[in-house]
Design an enzyme around this catalytic site. Structure first.
Site, PDB file in Angstrom:
ATOM      1  N   GLN A 102       0.848  -1.197   0.000  1.00 47.16           N
ATOM      2  CA  GLN A 102       0.000   0.000   0.000  1.00 47.16           C
ATOM      3  C   GLN A 102       0.879   1.240   0.000  1.00 47.16           C
ATOM      4  OE1 GLN A 102      -3.378  -0.568   3.124  1.00 47.16           O
ATOM      5  NE2 GLN A 102      -1.738  -1.935   3.737  1.00 47.16           N
ATOM      6  N   ASP A 105       6.138   4.839  -1.278  1.00 47.36           N
ATOM      7  CA  ASP A 105       7.440   5.469  -1.025  1.00 47.36           C
ATOM      8  C   ASP A 105       8.603   4.887  -1.813  1.00 47.36           C
ATOM      9  OD1 ASP A 105       8.020   3.056   0.297  1.00 47.36           O
ATOM     10  OD2 ASP A 105       7.644   3.899   2.298  1.00 47.36           O
ATOM     11  N   HIS A 120      -1.581   1.711  -4.097  1.00 49.14           N
ATOM     12  CA  HIS A 120      -1.974   3.107  -3.861  1.00 49.14           C
ATOM     13  C   HIS A 120      -1.117   4.110  -4.618  1.00 49.14           C
ATOM     14  CE1 HIS A 120      -4.170   1.865   0.141  1.00 49.14           C
ATOM     15  NE2 HIS A 120      -4.845   1.556  -0.938  1.00 49.14           N
ATOM     16  N   CYS A 128      -1.099  15.511 -14.723  1.00 45.71           N
ATOM     17  CA  CYS A 128      -1.969  16.672 -14.878  1.00 45.71           C
ATOM     18  C   CYS A 128      -3.424  16.225 -14.794  1.00 45.71           C
ATOM     19  CB  CYS A 128      -1.699  17.350 -16.232  1.00 45.71           C
ATOM     20  SG  CYS A 128      -2.929  18.605 -16.650  1.00 45.71           S
ATOM     21  N   CYS A 131      -5.176  17.143 -18.519  1.00 48.77           N
ATOM     22  CA  CYS A 131      -4.862  16.431 -19.759  1.00 48.77           C
ATOM     23  C   CYS A 131      -4.201  15.080 -19.511  1.00 48.77           C
ATOM     24  CB  CYS A 131      -3.984  17.289 -20.680  1.00 48.77           C
ATOM     25  SG  CYS A 131      -2.251  17.396 -20.143  1.00 48.77           S
ATOM     26  N   ASN A 217       3.413  -7.010  13.457  1.00 45.41           N
ATOM     27  CA  ASN A 217       3.065  -5.646  13.858  1.00 45.41           C
ATOM     28  C   ASN A 217       3.401  -5.491  15.343  1.00 45.41           C
ATOM     29  OD1 ASN A 217       1.510  -3.152  14.418  1.00 45.41           O
ATOM     30  ND2 ASN A 217       0.493  -3.561  12.462  1.00 45.41           N
ATOM     31  N   GLU A 219       1.774  -3.735  17.320  1.00 46.21           N
ATOM     32  CA  GLU A 219       0.488  -3.566  18.022  1.00 46.21           C
ATOM     33  C   GLU A 219      -0.540  -4.510  17.406  1.00 46.21           C
ATOM     34  OE1 GLU A 219       0.335  -1.443  20.445  1.00 46.21           O
ATOM     35  OE2 GLU A 219       2.183  -0.335  20.018  1.00 46.21           O
TER      36      GLU A 219
HETATM   37  C1  BJW Z   1       4.852  -1.251  12.384  1.00 46.47           C
HETATM   38  C2  BJW Z   1       6.071  -0.695  12.737  1.00 46.47           C
HETATM   39  C3  BJW Z   1       7.213  -1.492  12.563  1.00 46.47           C
HETATM   40  C4  BJW Z   1       4.537   0.776  13.106  1.00 46.47           C
HETATM   41  N1  BJW Z   1       7.089  -2.722  12.061  1.00 46.47           N
HETATM   42  N2  BJW Z   1       4.750  -2.476  11.905  1.00 46.47           N
HETATM   43  C5  BJW Z   1     -16.635   2.774   5.195  1.00 46.47           C
HETATM   44  C6  BJW Z   1     -16.375   1.431   5.363  1.00 46.47           C
HETATM   45  C7  BJW Z   1     -15.492   0.765   4.533  1.00 46.47           C
HETATM   46  C8  BJW Z   1     -14.837   1.438   3.516  1.00 46.47           C
HETATM   47  C9  BJW Z   1     -15.101   2.761   3.341  1.00 46.47           C
HETATM   48  C10 BJW Z   1     -15.988   3.425   4.167  1.00 46.47           C
HETATM   49  N3  BJW Z   1     -16.025   4.731   3.788  1.00 46.47           N
HETATM   50  C11 BJW Z   1     -15.168   4.890   2.740  1.00 46.47           C
HETATM   51  C12 BJW Z   1     -14.610   3.706   2.464  1.00 46.47           C
HETATM   52  C13 BJW Z   1     -13.633   3.425   1.425  1.00 46.47           C
HETATM   53  C14 BJW Z   1     -12.271   3.942   1.777  1.00 46.47           C
HETATM   54  C15 BJW Z   1     -11.843   3.408   3.140  1.00 46.47           C
HETATM   55  O1  BJW Z   1     -11.331   2.319   3.281  1.00 46.47           O
HETATM   56  N4  BJW Z   1     -12.013   4.186   4.206  1.00 46.47           N
HETATM   57  C16 BJW Z   1     -11.705   3.732   5.573  1.00 46.47           C
HETATM   58  C17 BJW Z   1     -10.746   4.719   6.246  1.00 46.47           C
HETATM   59  C18 BJW Z   1     -12.976   3.552   6.318  1.00 46.47           C
HETATM   60  N5  BJW Z   1     -11.402   3.440   0.728  1.00 46.47           N
HETATM   61  C19 BJW Z   1     -11.260   4.069  -0.441  1.00 46.47           C
HETATM   62  O2  BJW Z   1     -11.818   5.116  -0.681  1.00 46.47           O
HETATM   63  C20 BJW Z   1     -10.411   3.358  -1.485  1.00 46.47           C
HETATM   64  N6  BJW Z   1     -11.078   3.325  -2.729  1.00 46.47           N
HETATM   65  C21 BJW Z   1     -12.243   2.702  -2.882  1.00 46.47           C
HETATM   66  O3  BJW Z   1     -12.814   2.145  -1.975  1.00 46.47           O
HETATM   67  O4  BJW Z   1     -12.708   2.751  -4.182  1.00 46.47           O
HETATM   68  C22 BJW Z   1     -14.050   2.343  -4.412  1.00 46.47           C
HETATM   69  C23 BJW Z   1     -14.899   3.581  -4.321  1.00 46.47           C
HETATM   70  C24 BJW Z   1     -14.943   4.452  -5.387  1.00 46.47           C
HETATM   71  C25 BJW Z   1     -15.742   5.564  -5.323  1.00 46.47           C
HETATM   72  C26 BJW Z   1     -16.461   5.852  -4.169  1.00 46.47           C
HETATM   73  C27 BJW Z   1     -16.371   5.003  -3.064  1.00 46.47           C
HETATM   74  C28 BJW Z   1     -15.578   3.854  -3.156  1.00 46.47           C
HETATM   75  C29 BJW Z   1      -9.123   4.109  -1.712  1.00 46.47           C
HETATM   76  C30 BJW Z   1      -8.253   4.128  -0.514  1.00 46.47           C
HETATM   77  C31 BJW Z   1      -7.000   4.947  -0.778  1.00 46.47           C
HETATM   78  C32 BJW Z   1      -6.142   5.100   0.466  1.00 46.47           C
HETATM   79  N7  BJW Z   1      -5.149   6.074   0.231  1.00 46.47           N
HETATM   80  C33 BJW Z   1      -4.134   6.354   1.245  1.00 46.47           C
HETATM   81  C34 BJW Z   1      -3.321   7.571   0.790  1.00 46.47           C
HETATM   82  C35 BJW Z   1      -2.433   7.176  -0.382  1.00 46.47           C
HETATM   83  C36 BJW Z   1      -1.625   8.315  -0.864  1.00 46.47           C
HETATM   84  C37 BJW Z   1      -0.667   8.813   0.165  1.00 46.47           C
HETATM   85  O5  BJW Z   1       0.111   8.060   0.769  1.00 46.47           O
HETATM   86  O6  BJW Z   1      -0.676  10.019   0.374  1.00 46.47           O
HETATM   87  O7  BJW Z   1      -3.289   5.204   1.413  1.00 46.47           O
HETATM   88  S1  BJW Z   1      -4.781   6.615   2.896  1.00 46.47           S
HETATM   89  C38 BJW Z   1      -3.418   5.842   3.717  1.00 46.47           C
HETATM   90  O8  BJW Z   1      -3.892   4.663   4.433  1.00 46.47           O
HETATM   91  C39 BJW Z   1      -2.499   5.312   2.609  1.00 46.47           C
HETATM   92  C40 BJW Z   1      -2.124   3.960   3.141  1.00 46.47           C
HETATM   93  O9  BJW Z   1      -1.663   3.118   2.085  1.00 46.47           O
HETATM   94  C41 BJW Z   1      -3.385   3.484   3.796  1.00 46.47           C
HETATM   95  C42 BJW Z   1      -3.190   2.387   4.803  1.00 46.47           C
HETATM   96  O10 BJW Z   1      -2.417   2.816   5.892  1.00 46.47           O
HETATM   97  P1  BJW Z   1      -1.362   1.817   6.564  1.00 46.47           P
HETATM   98  O11 BJW Z   1      -0.295   1.505   5.610  1.00 46.47           O
HETATM   99  O12 BJW Z   1      -2.072   0.676   7.161  1.00 46.47           O
HETATM  100  O13 BJW Z   1      -0.703   2.777   7.684  1.00 46.47           O
HETATM  101  P2  BJW Z   1      -1.199   3.098   9.204  1.00 46.47           P
HETATM  102  O14 BJW Z   1      -0.469   4.297   9.634  1.00 46.47           O
HETATM  103  O15 BJW Z   1      -2.665   3.094   9.296  1.00 46.47           O
HETATM  104  O16 BJW Z   1      -0.684   1.816  10.041  1.00 46.47           O
HETATM  105  C43 BJW Z   1       0.695   1.562  10.270  1.00 46.47           C
HETATM  106  C44 BJW Z   1       0.823   0.257  11.031  1.00 46.47           C
HETATM  107  O17 BJW Z   1       2.212  -0.059  11.147  1.00 46.47           O
HETATM  108  C45 BJW Z   1       0.261   0.311  12.459  1.00 46.47           C
HETATM  109  O18 BJW Z   1      -0.561  -0.827  12.677  1.00 46.47           O
HETATM  110  C46 BJW Z   1       1.516   0.252  13.331  1.00 46.47           C
HETATM  111  O19 BJW Z   1       1.293  -0.443  14.573  1.00 46.47           O
HETATM  112  C47 BJW Z   1       2.460  -0.519  12.453  1.00 46.47           C
HETATM  113  N8  BJW Z   1       3.905  -0.309  12.705  1.00 46.47           N
HETATM  114  N9  BJW Z   1       5.863   0.582  13.257  1.00 46.47           N
HETATM  115  C48 BJW Z   1       5.859  -3.176  11.779  1.00 46.47           C
HETATM  116  N10 BJW Z   1       8.472  -1.014  12.897  1.00 46.47           N
HETATM  117 ZN    ZN Z   2      -2.127  19.239 -18.763  1.00 44.74          ZN
END
Ligand code: BJW
Ligand code: ZN
Length: 253
Positions: A102, A105, A120, A128, A131, A217, A219
């Site tokens: 996900q 980076d 992601h 853009c 376009c 993890n 946690e």
């Molecule tokens: C360690 C550690 C160490 C620390 N060793 N571990 C309601 C219910 C269900 C779904 C939805 C809902 N409302 C909306 C939705 C859909 C929505 C969603 O899921 N929302 C939820 C928040 C509820 N999803 C979407 O919108 C997705 N698209 C989609 O569903 O399309 C269909 C659709 C179309 C049109 C309309 C509606 C639906 C798209 C999701 C895109 C997510 N984008 C991001 C940003 C990307 C760009 C950027 O980086 O800027 O992706 S959000 C952010 O979260 C990023 C990450 O990839 C993603 C996940 O986060 P991650 O990687 O899990 O990080 P953390 O910080 O949460 O966790 C870190 C973990 O590491 C922790 O557990 C720590 O303990 C651990 N850790 N040190 C090992 N050393």
């Molecule tokens: Zn353009």
């Protein structure tokens, strides 16, 4: 502290046809890339749920770009950690190895992983909005503010090529990720809170299709109660320990 790696996991791995790893921001934490929902509070000003969507960008592109510029700077200055390198080593150990991330980076690629499904997007690419023209970071004006398209007559807003809330995941990557999850004999969920869908459904798909499900993890997460094995600790310590154990077992037989 690194938990002991059970022999049953090593046996399953050495006899597995397909091993799939699914990573989140936690694998890059030990490189110094802040997680999204961590307690370090570094993104206090920038909440992904508020900023990582198109309407936030249209409303305040300056703020969203400030967040991405800060992250691009961090990512350009950090290095992959032992967890990333261990995952690259897994690719060499298991021919049926797939890495689904996900993360945007690029640290898996920089560590040497070759077959990466980026769900992601990638922060080093931009495009853009008007376009669709692609822009590498090196093509962007280095000034503050919102970069605009330089194609004749366009001047559209440029955005990072990442997947925001409400946007679809790249179709080919998603389809391949579902296939690799369903096919996995052993599936690892590493360093992800598992709250963002549809990515968070992949470990459950794997389990439903018979995979041995492992979580790494420090946690517990909402996935923990569904896993076969929870290895509580840092991915930068546990993943290299697993690589070592698999290598030993291969040599001893
Ligand atoms: C360690 C550690 C160490 C620390 N060793 N571990 C309601 C219910 C269900 C779904 C939805 C809902 N409302 C909306 C939705 C859909 C929505 C969603 O899921 N929302 C939820 C928040 C509820 N999803 C979407 O919108 C997705 N698209 C989609 O569903 O399309 C269909 C659709 C179309 C049109 C309309 C509606 C639906 C798209 C999701 C895109 C997510 N984008 C991001 C940003 C990307 C760009 C950027 O980086 O800027 O992706 S959000 C952010 O979260 C990023 C990450 O990839 C993603 C996940 O986060 P991650 O990687 O899990 O990080 P953390 O910080 O949460 O966790 C870190 C973990 O590491 C922790 O557990 C720590 O303990 C651990 N850790 N040190 C090992 N050393
Ligand atoms: Zn353009």
């Amino acid at each position: 502290m690194t938990p002991p790696i059970p022999d049953t996991l090593i046996s399953r791995l050495t006899s597995a046809g397909a091993v799939t790893f699914f990573t989140g921001a936690g694998v890059s934490a030990e490189s110094g890339v802040p997680t999204f929902r961590g307690t370090d509070g570094i993104w206090a000003k920038f909440k992904p749920e508020e900023l990582a969507n198109l309407s936030a960008f249209m409303k305040n592109p300056e703020l969203v770009w400030e967040w991405y510029r800060a992250r691009k700077t961090i990512i350009a200055t950090v290095r992959p950690n032992a967890g990333h390198f261990a995952l690259a080593a897994m690719e060499a150990l298991f021919p049926g190895c797939t890495l689904i991330t996900q993360n945007i980076d690029n640290l898996h690629r920089r560590a040497g992983s070759r077959h990466i499904l980026e769900l992601h997007g990638n922060i080093e690419r931009n495009y853009c909005l008007k376009c669709g023209a692609p822009y590498g970071d090196e093509d962007l004006p280095q000034t503050e503010g919102v970069p605009r398209c330089s194609r004749a007559g366009c001047a559209g807003l440029i955005r990072p090529d990442v997947v925001w809330f409400g946007e679809m995941l790249p179709e080919d990557e998603w389809d391949a990720a579902v296939r690799a999850s369903a096919a996995a004999d052993v599936f690892f969920s590493v360093g992800t809170s598992g709250i963002v869908y549809p990515a968070a459904s992949l470990p459950l798909t794997a389990k439903q299709q018979g995979a041995f499900l492992v979580e790494i993890n420090p946690e517990p997460t909402s996935l923990t109660r569904s896993v076969d094995l929870f290895l509580q600790g840092l991915s930068g310590e546990i993943l290299p320990a697993i690589v070592e154990r698999v290598k030993e077992k291969r040599i001893v037989g």
